[in-house]
Design a protein around this motif. Structure first.
Motif, PDB file in Angstrom:
ATOM      1  N   VAL A 147       0.845  -1.201   0.000  1.00 45.70           N
ATOM      2  CA  VAL A 147       0.000   0.000   0.000  1.00 45.70           C
ATOM      3  C   VAL A 147       0.877   1.248   0.000  1.00 45.70           C
ATOM      4  O   VAL A 147       0.639   2.197  -0.761  1.00 45.70           O
ATOM      5  N   ARG A 148       1.894   1.240   0.817  1.00 47.21           N
ATOM      6  CA  ARG A 148       2.756   2.424   0.927  1.00 47.21           C
ATOM      7  C   ARG A 148       3.657   2.605  -0.293  1.00 47.21           C
ATOM      8  O   ARG A 148       3.894   3.726  -0.728  1.00 47.21           O
ATOM      9  N   VAL A 149       4.144   1.501  -0.869  1.00 50.16           N
ATOM     10  CA  VAL A 149       4.964   1.592  -2.085  1.00 50.16           C
ATOM     11  C   VAL A 149       4.135   2.136  -3.245  1.00 50.16           C
ATOM     12  O   VAL A 149       4.555   3.052  -3.960  1.00 50.16           O
ATOM     13  N   VAL A 150       2.949   1.591  -3.419  1.00 51.47           N
ATOM     14  CA  VAL A 150       2.082   2.039  -4.513  1.00 51.47           C
ATOM     15  C   VAL A 150       1.646   3.482  -4.287  1.00 51.47           C
ATOM     16  O   VAL A 150       1.574   4.266  -5.251  1.00 51.47           O
ATOM     17  N   ALA A 151       1.416   3.873  -3.049  1.00 50.48           N
ATOM     18  CA  ALA A 151       1.054   5.261  -2.764  1.00 50.48           C
ATOM     19  C   ALA A 151       2.182   6.208  -3.175  1.00 50.48           C
ATOM     20  O   ALA A 151       1.932   7.281  -3.733  1.00 50.48           O
ATOM     21  N   LEU A 198       4.469   5.588  -5.479  1.00 46.26           N
ATOM     22  CA  LEU A 198       4.616   5.552  -6.938  1.00 46.26           C
ATOM     23  C   LEU A 198       3.494   6.282  -7.654  1.00 46.26           C
ATOM     24  O   LEU A 198       3.738   6.978  -8.647  1.00 46.26           O
ATOM     25  N   LEU A 199       2.260   6.118  -7.172  1.00 45.00           N
ATOM     26  CA  LEU A 199       1.108   6.718  -7.843  1.00 45.00           C
ATOM     27  C   LEU A 199       0.676   8.044  -7.219  1.00 45.00           C
ATOM     28  O   LEU A 199      -0.187   8.715  -7.755  1.00 45.00           O
ATOM     29  N   GLY A 200       1.258   8.368  -6.085  1.00 45.58           N
ATOM     30  CA  GLY A 200       0.881   9.603  -5.395  1.00 45.58           C
ATOM     31  C   GLY A 200      -0.343   9.383  -4.529  1.00 45.58           C
ATOM     32  O   GLY A 200      -1.221   8.593  -4.845  1.00 45.58           O
ATOM     33  N   GLY A 201      -0.389  10.076  -3.432  1.00 44.03           N
ATOM     34  CA  GLY A 201      -1.518   9.947  -2.508  1.00 44.03           C
ATOM     35  C   GLY A 201      -1.522   8.603  -1.820  1.00 44.03           C
ATOM     36  O   GLY A 201      -0.573   7.857  -1.872  1.00 44.03           O
ATOM     37  N   VAL A 202      -2.621   8.312  -1.156  1.00 45.24           N
ATOM     38  CA  VAL A 202      -2.746   7.008  -0.504  1.00 45.24           C
ATOM     39  C   VAL A 202      -3.884   6.238  -1.065  1.00 45.24           C
ATOM     40  O   VAL A 202      -4.624   6.516  -1.837  1.00 45.24           O
TER      41      VAL A 202
END
Length: 193
Positions: free
Chosen positions: A183-187, A189-193
């Motif tokens: 969740v934190r890695v993708v947040a 990479l994609l911005g935001g949460v």
């Protein structure tokens, strides 16, 4: 051996693994409880959690039983060697199945929640989370399952007794932990949460 002796031996082998499973489940629950903000921020993630954890148990439980059967039949040696094609094929198949089913689960969550009109995070975000969590937990579970099944077999334990509690515990603990990391890695990479 009498029935009583067989039962006593089965309990002797199984109780430590079941105890470890209980403790591992509690640890996984604590990690999941610490993810409240992440679960709220990524809509649909809470629906995805049981699917991802069940996937780990099914896929890597199958790997463990396949290894146990190979050991019992003498098809594989209880050692990790790069030249053992059966072991490599079983591990690669488990990893691929684990990642693919994680991606399928994420896609299903998006489709089902969208159909129901429930709020859900974007398709790419949930797929990214499932991919990262699937790869990290898959690698870890493959290593743990192979190591414990082989070590238990070499020490005279029935690997079939170890596989269930081992996969459940390891899958829950590492599955939830790697879900949080994903969740934190993708947040990031994609911005935001």
């Amino acid at each position: 051996m009498t029935v009583r002796e067989v039962a006593a031996e089965a309990y002797r082998e199984a109780l430590p693994a079941l105890g470890a499973s209980l403790v591992g489940g509690l640890v996984a629950g604590l990690v999941l409880g610490g993810m409240r903000a992440d679960l709220r921020a990524v809509e649909g993630l809470l629906v995805l959690v049981p699917a991802l954890l069940a996937t780990r148990g099914n896929v890597y439980g199958s790997l463990g039983t396949r290894l146990a059967t190979g050991l019992h039949q003498g098809l594989i040696e209880p050692r990790v060697r790069g030249s053992d094609r059966r072991l490599l094929a079983a591990a690669a198949a488990a990893l691929a199945n684990g990642v693919l089913t994680s991606l399928f689960a994420a896609a299903a969550v998006v489709v089902v929640l969208s159909t129901l009109g429930a709020p859900v995070a974007g398709f790419g975000r949930l797929l990214g989370i499932a991919l990262v969590a699937g790869v990290l937990s898959g690698i870890t579970l493959t290593v743990v399952v192979v190591t414990v099944v082989f070590a238990g077999y070499r020490r005279g334990h029935n690997p079939d007794t170890l596989v269930g509690p081992l996969v459940t515990t390891t899958g829950d603990v590492f599955g939830v932990l790697f879900l949080l990391i994903a969740v934190r890695v993708v947040a990031r990479l994609l911005g935001g949460v």
